[in-house]
Each structure stands twice: as structure tokens, then as C-alpha cells.
Design a protein around this motif. Structure first.
Motif, PDB file in Angstrom:
ATOM      1  N   CYS A  95      35.525  23.764   4.825  1.00  0.00           N
ATOM      2  CA  CYS A  95      34.476  23.972   3.833  1.00  0.00           C
ATOM      3  C   CYS A  95      35.139  24.203   2.490  1.00  0.00           C
ATOM      4  CB  CYS A  95      33.590  25.158   4.214  1.00  0.00           C
ATOM      5  SG  CYS A  95      32.266  25.493   3.027  1.00  0.00           S
ATOM      6  N   SER A  96      34.670  23.521   1.459  1.00  0.00           N
ATOM      7  CA  SER A  96      35.278  23.621   0.129  1.00  0.00           C
ATOM      8  C   SER A  96      34.769  24.818  -0.663  1.00  0.00           C
ATOM      9  CB  SER A  96      35.007  22.337  -0.660  1.00  0.00           C
ATOM     10  OG  SER A  96      33.606  22.115  -0.786  1.00  0.00           O
ATOM     11  N   ASN A  97      33.710  25.464  -0.193  1.00  0.00           N
ATOM     12  CA  ASN A  97      33.155  26.610  -0.921  1.00  0.00           C
ATOM     13  C   ASN A  97      33.944  27.870  -0.556  1.00  0.00           C
ATOM     14  OD1 ASN A  97      31.435  28.820  -1.786  1.00  0.00           O
ATOM     15  ND2 ASN A  97      29.799  27.314  -1.988  1.00  0.00           N
ATOM     16  N   PRO A  98      34.548  28.556  -1.542  1.00  0.00           N
ATOM     17  CA  PRO A  98      35.362  29.746  -1.225  1.00  0.00           C
ATOM     18  C   PRO A  98      34.541  30.922  -0.724  1.00  0.00           C
ATOM     19  CG  PRO A  98      35.116  29.501  -3.598  1.00  0.00           C
ATOM     20  CD  PRO A  98      34.528  28.266  -2.993  1.00  0.00           C
ATOM     21  N   ARG A  99      33.227  30.844  -0.814  1.00  0.00           N
ATOM     22  CA  ARG A  99      32.374  31.932  -0.320  1.00  0.00           C
ATOM     23  C   ARG A  99      31.984  31.749   1.150  1.00  0.00           C
ATOM     24  NH1 ARG A  99      29.861  35.397  -3.870  1.00  0.00           N
ATOM     25  NH2 ARG A  99      30.239  35.064  -6.078  1.00  0.00           N
ATOM     26  N   VAL A 100      32.457  30.691   1.772  1.00  0.00           N
ATOM     27  CA  VAL A 100      32.043  30.372   3.139  1.00  0.00           C
ATOM     28  C   VAL A 100      33.264  29.997   3.959  1.00  0.00           C
ATOM     29  CG1 VAL A 100      30.605  28.883   4.586  1.00  0.00           C
ATOM     30  CG2 VAL A 100      29.816  29.515   2.293  1.00  0.00           C
ATOM     31  N   CYS A 101      33.334  30.502   5.187  1.00  0.00           N
ATOM     32  CA  CYS A 101      34.282  30.004   6.170  1.00  0.00           C
ATOM     33  C   CYS A 101      33.588  30.005   7.523  1.00  0.00           C
ATOM     34  CB  CYS A 101      35.576  30.812   6.201  1.00  0.00           C
ATOM     35  SG  CYS A 101      35.422  32.479   6.854  1.00  0.00           S
ATOM     36  N   ALA A 102      33.995  29.107   8.414  1.00  0.00           N
ATOM     37  CA  ALA A 102      33.273  28.943   9.672  1.00  0.00           C
ATOM     38  C   ALA A 102      34.207  28.444  10.755  1.00  0.00           C
ATOM     39  CB  ALA A 102      32.103  27.972   9.497  1.00  0.00           C
ATOM     40  N   VAL A 103      33.855  28.755  12.006  1.00  0.00           N
ATOM     41  CA  VAL A 103      34.588  28.268  13.180  1.00  0.00           C
ATOM     42  C   VAL A 103      33.587  27.805  14.226  1.00  0.00           C
ATOM     43  CG1 VAL A 103      36.631  29.712  12.824  1.00  0.00           C
ATOM     44  CG2 VAL A 103      34.712  30.596  14.160  1.00  0.00           C
ATOM     45  N   PHE A 112      29.143  27.122  20.009  1.00  0.00           N
ATOM     46  CA  PHE A 112      28.333  27.753  18.972  1.00  0.00           C
ATOM     47  C   PHE A 112      29.192  27.899  17.720  1.00  0.00           C
ATOM     48  CE2 PHE A 112      30.317  31.155  21.371  1.00  0.00           C
ATOM     49  CZ  PHE A 112      30.760  32.045  20.403  1.00  0.00           C
ATOM     50  N   ILE A 113      28.519  28.133  16.615  1.00  0.00           N
ATOM     51  CA  ILE A 113      29.191  28.255  15.318  1.00  0.00           C
ATOM     52  C   ILE A 113      29.050  29.685  14.811  1.00  0.00           C
ATOM     53  CG2 ILE A 113      29.159  27.509  12.905  1.00  0.00           C
ATOM     54  CD1 ILE A 113      28.209  24.811  13.803  1.00  0.00           C
ATOM     55  N   VAL A 114      30.115  30.198  14.230  1.00  0.00           N
ATOM     56  CA  VAL A 114      30.085  31.487  13.535  1.00  0.00           C
ATOM     57  C   VAL A 114      30.456  31.221  12.081  1.00  0.00           C
ATOM     58  CG1 VAL A 114      31.002  33.822  13.390  1.00  0.00           C
ATOM     59  CG2 VAL A 114      30.697  32.740  15.620  1.00  0.00           C
ATOM     60  N   VAL A 115      29.588  31.654  11.180  1.00  0.00           N
ATOM     61  CA  VAL A 115      29.790  31.443   9.739  1.00  0.00           C
ATOM     62  C   VAL A 115      29.900  32.800   9.057  1.00  0.00           C
ATOM     63  CG1 VAL A 115      28.889  30.379   7.645  1.00  0.00           C
ATOM     64  CG2 VAL A 115      28.422  29.321   9.865  1.00  0.00           C
ATOM     65  N   CYS A 116      30.866  32.942   8.189  1.00  0.00           N
ATOM     66  CA  CYS A 116      30.994  34.138   7.358  1.00  0.00           C
ATOM     67  C   CYS A 116      30.696  33.740   5.911  1.00  0.00           C
ATOM     68  CB  CYS A 116      32.396  34.728   7.466  1.00  0.00           C
ATOM     69  SG  CYS A 116      32.665  36.159   6.386  1.00  0.00           S
ATOM     70  N   ALA A 136      26.361  24.544   1.590  1.00  0.00           N
ATOM     71  CA  ALA A 136      27.595  24.488   2.373  1.00  0.00           C
ATOM     72  C   ALA A 136      27.341  24.899   3.820  1.00  0.00           C
ATOM     73  CB  ALA A 136      28.657  25.388   1.741  1.00  0.00           C
ATOM     74  N   VAL A 137      26.572  25.966   4.009  1.00  0.00           N
ATOM     75  CA  VAL A 137      26.243  26.416   5.366  1.00  0.00           C
ATOM     76  C   VAL A 137      25.413  25.360   6.085  1.00  0.00           C
ATOM     77  CG1 VAL A 137      25.022  28.164   6.705  1.00  0.00           C
ATOM     78  CG2 VAL A 137      26.384  28.842   4.731  1.00  0.00           C
ATOM     79  N   SER A 138      24.437  24.796   5.371  1.00  0.00           N
ATOM     80  CA  SER A 138      23.584  23.774   5.982  1.00  0.00           C
ATOM     81  C   SER A 138      24.398  22.548   6.392  1.00  0.00           C
ATOM     82  CB  SER A 138      22.487  23.368   5.002  1.00  0.00           C
ATOM     83  OG  SER A 138      21.670  22.344   5.534  1.00  0.00           O
ATOM     84  N   ALA A 139      25.363  22.151   5.578  1.00  0.00           N
ATOM     85  CA  ALA A 139      26.194  20.989   5.901  1.00  0.00           C
ATOM     86  C   ALA A 139      27.030  21.243   7.151  1.00  0.00           C
ATOM     87  CB  ALA A 139      27.099  20.657   4.716  1.00  0.00           C
ATOM     88  N   ILE A 140      27.549  22.458   7.280  1.00  0.00           N
ATOM     89  CA  ILE A 140      28.342  22.802   8.464  1.00  0.00           C
ATOM     90  C   ILE A 140      27.480  22.723   9.720  1.00  0.00           C
ATOM     91  CG2 ILE A 140      29.536  24.711   9.619  1.00  0.00           C
ATOM     92  CD1 ILE A 140      30.537  25.587   6.876  1.00  0.00           C
ATOM     93  N   VAL A 141      26.288  23.283   9.658  1.00  0.00           N
ATOM     94  CA  VAL A 141      25.399  23.303  10.820  1.00  0.00           C
ATOM     95  C   VAL A 141      24.965  21.894  11.189  1.00  0.00           C
ATOM     96  CG1 VAL A 141      23.177  24.132  11.686  1.00  0.00           C
ATOM     97  CG2 VAL A 141      24.617  25.640  10.298  1.00  0.00           C
ATOM     98  N   ASP A 142      24.605  21.092  10.189  1.00  0.00           N
ATOM     99  CA  ASP A 142      24.129  19.731  10.465  1.00  0.00           C
ATOM    100  C   ASP A 142      25.231  18.847  11.050  1.00  0.00           C
ATOM    101  OD1 ASP A 142      21.671  20.455   9.505  1.00  0.00           O
ATOM    102  OD2 ASP A 142      21.990  19.613   7.492  1.00  0.00           O
TER     103      ASP A 142
END
Length: 375
Positions: A95-103, A112-116, A136-142
């Protein structure tokens, strides 16, 4: 793999270096830990590995080091820690947004996905950045298409003022009984529970409206039209069913003893022009209300729409007092004052005292200093 109840937590650490001992304590009780405001530089992300050898990690830095010079303390940054030997597989999602990280985690053959996330503060100026985080969160989930998504973090939202105001207003009606009121406490509790259920359903509706209206770029007027067609069709069918459904006395007062009597309702409308005008006015009012609401949802968010919608309670209360349908009670004023303040705070309309920035040096003085150094 053995079945295990996964424990998750989130913590705004305000410098992971300063609060590392507390984070180590969290590792004793939780399997996944989301951290915000780690205050790490890009070359310091590996510091997260010092927390515990039993945990793997990923993180982002919000500090821009491209200029080669840092001013002030580090800021922002998010991270995720997870127990290494607990899950079948864990993959870091880019993810390119520094406010978001996910695994993406696979446990017991279920992904399942965990997003911070570390959302910007809730003010109008930060709306573009706020929207970028949501995108950014929506793109990760989709992209991952999993059944379960856990979003942890610091959302920087403070709707407590609005909620507290509504609680005060609602409690006042329960404490101060109207003269001649015959309904007991059970009826009041039942009514409050029905309102809570209705709010849950409305909240789900707002979320789905935002998802489809914004995600598919549906015009607000078209969305209102289709909602009207669906509502008219469903309620028309239900009126036929309710016409034959018997109901207890406290659920209906028509002569047939049923839930609804649509035929009698049409007769009453035909016999009373004032009632006809009132119903037509309600139709027009609700049409504009829904159009305005969906427009706010599309341009801003469903949360903003519901916060603004809470002001409607104040208008209803004022009209009820004006036509003497309701008795004045002073706690209502307190409740609505808190409600209005909460709404203003949410929309960043409350003025705050801020330290004035240091004045920049005048160009003449800066030039004089340079001449002095050359001399």
C-alpha cells in the motif's frame, strides 16, 4: 492446525521506542497488534523486530526524508505485529499510503485481512486525505476478495458529544412523564428498543448507500428513484398482508382489529382535504430529504450525513413546543446544547487557541547576516 481464538488489539503508542515496554506487555496477551504513531524513520522500521522474537512485523513511515534534512520530531507511521508460529501463512499487502498497512493471514484454511490505519483528524481541511485513506483500504479489500476483514487503528473520530446529547434528550422524555400518561415503563423500554433496532437498520442502509453511490458513481437522484420504487413495491405488498393480519389492541386501533387497514385509510384521506395536503407535503418533503441525504453521502460520507441528520431532532422538538404537542423540560436544552456542540466539534467548527508561528526573518536582516559572515 489447532483451533485458536485469535486476539487482536490496537494501540496509539506515540513513539514505539518510548513505549516499547508497554508493547512487549501487549505481546503476552494478544496475537495481532496494530500500532499507530510509531514515529519511526524509513530506515528504522527494522526496530520493530526488537519488540519480541516471537513476532513478525511490517510497518510504514510517514516521515519524508527526501530533502536530506529533518526538522522537529518524527511523526505518524503505522505497524502490524503478529505471532509468527500461530498462522499457516502471512503475506504483507503493498500500500502506498503511509497511514495504512495490511497483511493477509491464513488460519485454519480460512484467509482474512488485518488492516492498521491512522486516520487524519476529523476536520474539513483533512477531507481529501481522509478519503485517500478510505480509498486505500477499499482497494486492499477489493483486490484480495476475502470473507473477513479486520480494520484496527486510531480513527480520530469523536462522536461522543452527539451521542451524549441524544442520550440526555431521550432520558428526559423517560424521566418526565406527560400529564395523563397511561403507558407503563415496559412500553417505554419497548419503544426505546424498537428505536435502537431501527437505528441499526438505518446505519446498515447508510453504509450500503455510500458503498454503491460512491463506488459505482450512481447519481443521487437515480438512487432516490430506485429506493422509492423498491419501497413502494414492498410496502404495497405488505399492506395487503397486514390487512388480514390480526393484531393486539396496543398495535392497532382500527375497527377490524388488524395491523393495517389500507381501505379505511384511503376513505379517511378522501373525506379530509387537510389530511390529503399533509400526506402530499410529506411525500415531497421526504423526496427532497432523501435526495439531499444521498448527495451528502456521495460528496462527503455516511457518517457526516448521520451527524447532520441528528439536528433534525432539535427542529422536531421546537415545532412540537410551538404547536403545544409537548411540554417544555429544561434538560432538553442541556441535551440539545451538547448535541449542537458535538456536531460543531465533529465538523471542526469550534475555534481553538493555537500558538502563533514564529515570524520569519526579514529579507534585509538575512542579507545583512550573510554579508557579516562573508566579512
Amino acid at each position: 492446525m489447532e483451533q485458536h481464538n485469535i486476539k487482536l488489539t490496537t494501540f496509539n503508542c506515540k513513539s514505539v521506542k518510548r513505549s516499547i515496554n508497554y508493547v512487549k506487555q501487549l505481546c503476552k496477551f494478544y496475537d495481532i497488534i496494530a500500532l499507530q504513531e510509531t514515529w519511526l524513520l524509513p530506515n528504522e522500521i527494522s526496530y520493530l523486530g526488537n519488540i519480541s522474537s516471537d513476532y513478525s512485523f511490517t510497518g510504514t513511515s510517514a516521515v519524508d526524508t527526501s530533502s536530506g534534512m529533518l526538522k522537529g520530531r518524527p511523526y505518524g507511521g503505522v505497524a502490524l505485529l503478529w505471532r509468527s508460529n500461530l498462522f499457516q501463512s502471512v503475506s504483507v499487502l503493498q500500500c502506498s499510503n503511509p497511514r495504512v498497512c495490511a497483511v493477509k493471514i491464513v488460519s485454519n484454511d480460512r484467509p482474512f485481512i488485518v488492516v492498521c490505519v491512522y486516520m487524519p483528524t476529523d476536520c474539513t481541511d483533512n477531507l481529501p486525505e481522509f478519503t485517500d485513506c478510505l480509498s486505500a483500504v477499499s482497494a486492499i479489500v477489493d483486490e484480495c476478495e476475502v470473507e473477513s476483514v479486520y480494520i484496527l487503528g486510531d480513527f480520530n473520530a469523536h462522536p461522543a458529544g452527539v451521542i451524549l446529547g441524544l442520550v440526555i434528550v431521550g432520558s428526559t422524555d423517560a424521566i418526565f412523564r406527560e400529564p395523563g400518561e397511561t403507558k407503563g415503563p415496559n412500553s417505554l423500554i419497548t419503544g426505546d428498543l424498537l428505536i435502537i433496532v431501527a437505528q441499526v437498520i438505518t446505519s446498515c442502509q447508510m453504509v450500503y448507500e455510500e458503498k454503491y453511490v460512491r463506488g459505482l458513481n450512481i447519481p443521487p437522484l437515480q438512487a432516490v428513484g430506485w429506493e422509492g420504487v423498491f419501497g413502494f413495491s414492498v410496502l404495497s405488498a405488505l399492506l395487503v398482508v397486514f390487512y388480514w393480519t390480526p393484531a393486539p389492541p396496543h398495535f392497532g386501533h382500527n375497527a377490524r382489529g388488524t395491523v393495517e387497514d389500507a381501505v379505511d385509510g384511503l376513505v379517511q384521506i378522501g373525506n379530509n382535504p387537510v389530511l390529503l395536503v399533509a400526506i402530499l407535503g410529506t411525500i415531497v418533503s421526504i423526496a427532497f430529504f432523501n435526495f439531499a441525504g444521498i448527495s451528502v453521502t456521495k460528496e462527503m460520507s455516511a457518517t457526516t450525513r448521520m451527524v447532520l441528520d441528528s439536528v433534525r431532532t432539535l427542529v422536531i422538538w421546537m415545532v412540537s413546543l410551538a404547536v403545544r404537542w409537548q411540554v417544555f423540560h429544561w434538560p432538553h436544552l442541556l441535551g440539545f446544547a451538547v448535541l449542537i456542540y458535538g456536531m460543531a466539534e465533529y465538523n471542526a467548527l469550534v475555534p481553538r487557541c493555537r500558538r502563533a508561528p514564529a515570524p520569519a526573518p526579514a529579507p534585509d536582516s538575512a542579507a545583512a547576516d550573510d554579508d557579516h559572515e562573508e566579512a
